[in-house]
Design a protein around this motif. Structure first.
Motif, PDB file in Angstrom:
ATOM      1  N   VAL A 101      28.561  31.245  45.919  1.00  0.00           N
ATOM      2  CA  VAL A 101      27.354  32.027  46.165  1.00  0.00           C
ATOM      3  C   VAL A 101      27.503  32.855  47.440  1.00  0.00           C
ATOM      4  O   VAL A 101      27.896  32.335  48.493  1.00  0.00           O
ATOM      5  CB  VAL A 101      26.120  31.099  46.277  1.00  0.00           C
ATOM      6  N   GLY A 102      27.223  34.153  47.312  1.00  0.00           N
ATOM      7  CA  GLY A 102      27.303  35.060  48.448  1.00  0.00           C
ATOM      8  C   GLY A 102      28.690  35.587  48.743  1.00  0.00           C
ATOM      9  O   GLY A 102      28.862  36.429  49.638  1.00  0.00           O
ATOM     10  N   LYS A 103      29.718  35.115  48.002  1.00  0.00           N
ATOM     11  CA  LYS A 103      31.095  35.532  48.291  1.00  0.00           C
ATOM     12  C   LYS A 103      31.797  36.136  47.079  1.00  0.00           C
ATOM     13  O   LYS A 103      33.017  36.233  47.044  1.00  0.00           O
ATOM     14  CB  LYS A 103      31.900  34.345  48.827  1.00  0.00           C
ATOM     15  N   GLY A 104      31.024  36.522  46.063  1.00  0.00           N
ATOM     16  CA  GLY A 104      31.615  37.182  44.911  1.00  0.00           C
ATOM     17  C   GLY A 104      32.185  36.222  43.884  1.00  0.00           C
ATOM     18  O   GLY A 104      32.115  34.994  44.037  1.00  0.00           O
ATOM     19  N   SER A 105      32.772  36.806  42.827  1.00  0.00           N
ATOM     20  CA  SER A 105      33.322  36.019  41.714  1.00  0.00           C
ATOM     21  C   SER A 105      34.689  36.550  41.325  1.00  0.00           C
ATOM     22  O   SER A 105      34.987  37.740  41.497  1.00  0.00           O
ATOM     23  CB  SER A 105      32.384  36.079  40.503  1.00  0.00           C
ATOM     24  N   ASP A 106      35.502  35.663  40.796  1.00  0.00           N
ATOM     25  CA  ASP A 106      36.829  36.041  40.304  1.00  0.00           C
ATOM     26  C   ASP A 106      36.958  35.504  38.873  1.00  0.00           C
ATOM     27  O   ASP A 106      37.133  34.310  38.663  1.00  0.00           O
ATOM     28  CB  ASP A 106      37.920  35.445  41.190  1.00  0.00           C
ATOM     29  N   PHE A 107      36.825  36.418  37.884  1.00  0.00           N
ATOM     30  CA  PHE A 107      36.997  36.048  36.485  1.00  0.00           C
ATOM     31  C   PHE A 107      38.459  36.260  36.115  1.00  0.00           C
ATOM     32  O   PHE A 107      39.000  37.357  36.313  1.00  0.00           O
ATOM     33  CB  PHE A 107      36.090  36.894  35.589  1.00  0.00           C
ATOM     34  N   GLN A 108      39.075  35.220  35.565  1.00  0.00           N
ATOM     35  CA  GLN A 108      40.515  35.265  35.271  1.00  0.00           C
ATOM     36  C   GLN A 108      40.753  35.090  33.775  1.00  0.00           C
ATOM     37  O   GLN A 108      40.382  34.070  33.193  1.00  0.00           O
ATOM     38  CB  GLN A 108      41.238  34.182  36.066  1.00  0.00           C
TER      39      GLN A 108
ATOM     40  N   PHE B 238      51.568  32.373  30.537  1.00  0.00           N
ATOM     41  CA  PHE B 238      50.466  33.316  30.381  1.00  0.00           C
ATOM     42  C   PHE B 238      50.615  34.508  31.331  1.00  0.00           C
ATOM     43  O   PHE B 238      51.293  34.414  32.350  1.00  0.00           O
ATOM     44  CB  PHE B 238      49.119  32.639  30.676  1.00  0.00           C
ATOM     45  N   THR B 239      49.937  35.594  30.938  1.00  0.00           N
ATOM     46  CA  THR B 239      49.728  36.719  31.852  1.00  0.00           C
ATOM     47  C   THR B 239      48.271  36.668  32.298  1.00  0.00           C
ATOM     48  O   THR B 239      47.370  36.610  31.474  1.00  0.00           O
ATOM     49  CB  THR B 239      50.022  38.061  31.157  1.00  0.00           C
ATOM     50  N   LYS B 240      48.082  36.695  33.623  1.00  0.00           N
ATOM     51  CA  LYS B 240      46.732  36.550  34.180  1.00  0.00           C
ATOM     52  C   LYS B 240      46.166  37.909  34.576  1.00  0.00           C
ATOM     53  O   LYS B 240      46.809  38.682  35.284  1.00  0.00           O
ATOM     54  CB  LYS B 240      46.736  35.623  35.398  1.00  0.00           C
ATOM     55  N   ILE B 241      44.955  38.192  34.095  1.00  0.00           N
ATOM     56  CA  ILE B 241      44.201  39.380  34.502  1.00  0.00           C
ATOM     57  C   ILE B 241      43.051  38.896  35.365  1.00  0.00           C
ATOM     58  O   ILE B 241      42.164  38.180  34.891  1.00  0.00           O
ATOM     59  CB  ILE B 241      43.649  40.149  33.289  1.00  0.00           C
ATOM     60  N   SER B 242      43.060  39.279  36.624  1.00  0.00           N
ATOM     61  CA  SER B 242      42.017  38.835  37.553  1.00  0.00           C
ATOM     62  C   SER B 242      41.049  39.985  37.823  1.00  0.00           C
ATOM     63  O   SER B 242      41.468  41.090  38.177  1.00  0.00           O
ATOM     64  CB  SER B 242      42.652  38.368  38.869  1.00  0.00           C
ATOM     65  N   ILE B 243      39.752  39.728  37.641  1.00  0.00           N
ATOM     66  CA  ILE B 243      38.701  40.707  37.930  1.00  0.00           C
ATOM     67  C   ILE B 243      37.829  40.112  39.034  1.00  0.00           C
ATOM     68  O   ILE B 243      36.976  39.256  38.788  1.00  0.00           O
ATOM     69  CB  ILE B 243      37.878  41.031  36.669  1.00  0.00           C
ATOM     70  N   ARG B 244      38.084  40.594  40.258  1.00  0.00           N
ATOM     71  CA  ARG B 244      37.425  40.015  41.431  1.00  0.00           C
ATOM     72  C   ARG B 244      36.387  41.002  41.969  1.00  0.00           C
ATOM     73  O   ARG B 244      36.677  42.188  42.160  1.00  0.00           O
ATOM     74  CB  ARG B 244      38.463  39.717  42.505  1.00  0.00           C
ATOM     75  N   ASP B 245      35.158  40.517  42.216  1.00  0.00           N
ATOM     76  CA  ASP B 245      34.105  41.387  42.742  1.00  0.00           C
ATOM     77  C   ASP B 245      33.536  40.821  44.035  1.00  0.00           C
ATOM     78  O   ASP B 245      33.793  39.672  44.396  1.00  0.00           O
ATOM     79  CB  ASP B 245      32.985  41.577  41.710  1.00  0.00           C
ATOM     80  N   SER B 246      32.786  41.660  44.727  1.00  0.00           N
ATOM     81  CA  SER B 246      32.158  41.249  45.991  1.00  0.00           C
ATOM     82  C   SER B 246      30.663  41.030  45.788  1.00  0.00           C
ATOM     83  O   SER B 246      29.867  41.274  46.694  1.00  0.00           O
ATOM     84  CB  SER B 246      32.400  42.313  47.068  1.00  0.00           C
ATOM     85  N   GLY B 247      30.289  40.603  44.589  1.00  0.00           N
ATOM     86  CA  GLY B 247      28.881  40.442  44.232  1.00  0.00           C
ATOM     87  C   GLY B 247      28.231  39.197  44.788  1.00  0.00           C
ATOM     88  O   GLY B 247      28.720  38.570  45.721  1.00  0.00           O
ATOM     89  N   LYS B 248      27.132  38.813  44.125  1.00  0.00           N
ATOM     90  CA  LYS B 248      26.294  37.737  44.635  1.00  0.00           C
ATOM     91  C   LYS B 248      26.893  36.350  44.439  1.00  0.00           C
ATOM     92  O   LYS B 248      26.489  35.385  45.083  1.00  0.00           O
ATOM     93  CB  LYS B 248      24.919  37.775  43.965  1.00  0.00           C
ATOM     94  N   GLY B 249      27.882  36.222  43.543  1.00  0.00           N
ATOM     95  CA  GLY B 249      28.484  34.920  43.291  1.00  0.00           C
ATOM     96  C   GLY B 249      27.650  34.060  42.351  1.00  0.00           C
ATOM     97  O   GLY B 249      26.498  34.385  42.039  1.00  0.00           O
ATOM     98  N   ILE B 250      28.247  32.966  41.909  1.00  0.00           N
ATOM     99  CA  ILE B 250      27.600  32.079  40.936  1.00  0.00           C
ATOM    100  C   ILE B 250      27.662  30.651  41.454  1.00  0.00           C
ATOM    101  O   ILE B 250      28.740  30.174  41.851  1.00  0.00           O
ATOM    102  CB  ILE B 250      28.303  32.157  39.564  1.00  0.00           C
ATOM    103  N   ALA B 251      26.539  29.975  41.438  1.00  0.00           N
ATOM    104  CA  ALA B 251      26.504  28.574  41.880  1.00  0.00           C
ATOM    105  C   ALA B 251      27.404  27.716  41.001  1.00  0.00           C
ATOM    106  O   ALA B 251      27.512  27.942  39.798  1.00  0.00           O
ATOM    107  CB  ALA B 251      25.066  28.057  41.842  1.00  0.00           C
TER     108      ALA B 251
END
Length: 308
Positions: free
Chosen positions: A295-302, A235-248
């Motif tokens: 939570v509090g450390k952002g999210s990384d959607f891959q 696979f080719t991985k596309i990572s979208i990482r943010d510094s947002g609120k995060g998800i439990a």
């Protein structure tokens, strides 16, 4: 001569008796067979497991019963699928009703205020702006519903081709830049221009935009969103990482369901279909999406797209 005639008569008698017994047995077997068949069909139509009377050997009844079992499994599967479709349709109608109720009620309220109250031009302009926002929300909902229905019913098919991935990402980023700038969010993209992936550029752009829109929405002012691409063996991985609120962790499986929105963000714009559509689009291309978040450390959607 008389002896021969007597012997022939005896022979005919025994043949008649034998044939009579054969016919009687045949009628009995037909009766038992038809009785079993009727009972099995009655059980199937009433939703019960058909009663099986085991017979030794490869008999006609065993063959027929085997086919009846296959037919019953097909009926049960189709019945379960129909029931599931009805549940989905009921859920969808309920979701649409819930999502449209608030903007329609708001539009009616603002309209009544405009008609009944003596407002100056500034106040009237403010209410008209609110009506425009609610109308745009309804329009977005309807467009999203059309996309979902077309993708799910196969009216729209993804057409995957070997194409450069950077162009697809660039168009998705360009569509989100203005929203990011309003919150002074820094966007960065790390993608080798030589990376070519088997994908539908239009729909993949839609999926990436939905993930970026989600990232901008839940990232605070002056935050960061980083997009990076890496080629792996399959696979080719596309990572979208943010510094947002995060998800439990306990909610991460729910965020991809249709119309899902986290309780804390109901004040944010949106209707909860972006992530659902993104996963649907990527899955239809033979890929998948996963999320890593705290939570509090952002999210990384891959996003993982097959190389070939």
């Amino acid at each position: 001569m008389a002896g021969i005639m007597t012997a022939a008569a005896c022979c005919l008698f025994f043949i008649s008796v034998f044939m009579g017994i054969k016919i009687w047995k045949l009628k009995r077997d037909v009766f038992f067979f038809s009785d079993r068949l009727i009972r099995c069909l009655n059980d199937m139509t009433c939703g019960r497991e058909p009663e099986n009377i085991e017979e030794e050997g490869d008999t006609l009844w065993n063959k027929v019963y085997e086919r009846l079992q296959k037919l019953e499994r097909i009926w049960k599967r189709e019945s379960a699928e129909n029931l599931e479709e009805k549940k989905k349709m009921k859920s969808l109608i309920s979701d649409i009703s819930h999502q449209t109720k608030t903007p329609i009620a708001n539009i009616k309220l603002y309209e009544e205020v405009l008609l009944d109250e003596g407002l100056d031009s500034a106040e009237a302009g403010e209410f008209l702006q609110k009506i425009r926002i609610q109308t745009e929300k309804l329009d977005f909902l309807l467009q999203s519903m059309v996309k979902m229905s077309r993708l799910e019913t196969g009216i729209i098919e993804v057409r995957c081709m070997k194409l450069p991935l950077c162009g697809t990402l660039q168009r998705a980023v360009e569509a989100i830049v203005l929203k990011a700038e309003k919150k002074q969010i820094r966007l960065s993209v790390d993608c080798d221009e030589d990376i070519v992936v088997h994908h539908d550029t239009k729909w993949t752009e839609e999926a990436v935009f939905n993930l970026l829109d989600n990232a901008v929405k839940y990232t605070g002012r002056e935050g960061n969103i980083e997009i990076s691409v890496s080629v792996q063996e399959i696979f080719t991985k596309i990572s979208i990482r943010d510094s947002g609120k995060g998800i439990a962790l306990e909610r991460q499986a729910e965020i991809f369901t249709r119309f899902y929105r986290e309780p804390e963000v109901y004040d944010q714009e949106g209707i909860g279909v972006g992530l659902y559509l993104a996963r649907k689009i990527i899955t239809m291309q033979g890929g998948y999406i996963q999320v890593c978040s705290e939570v509090g450390k952002g999210s990384d959607f891959q996003i993982y797209l097959p190389n070939g």
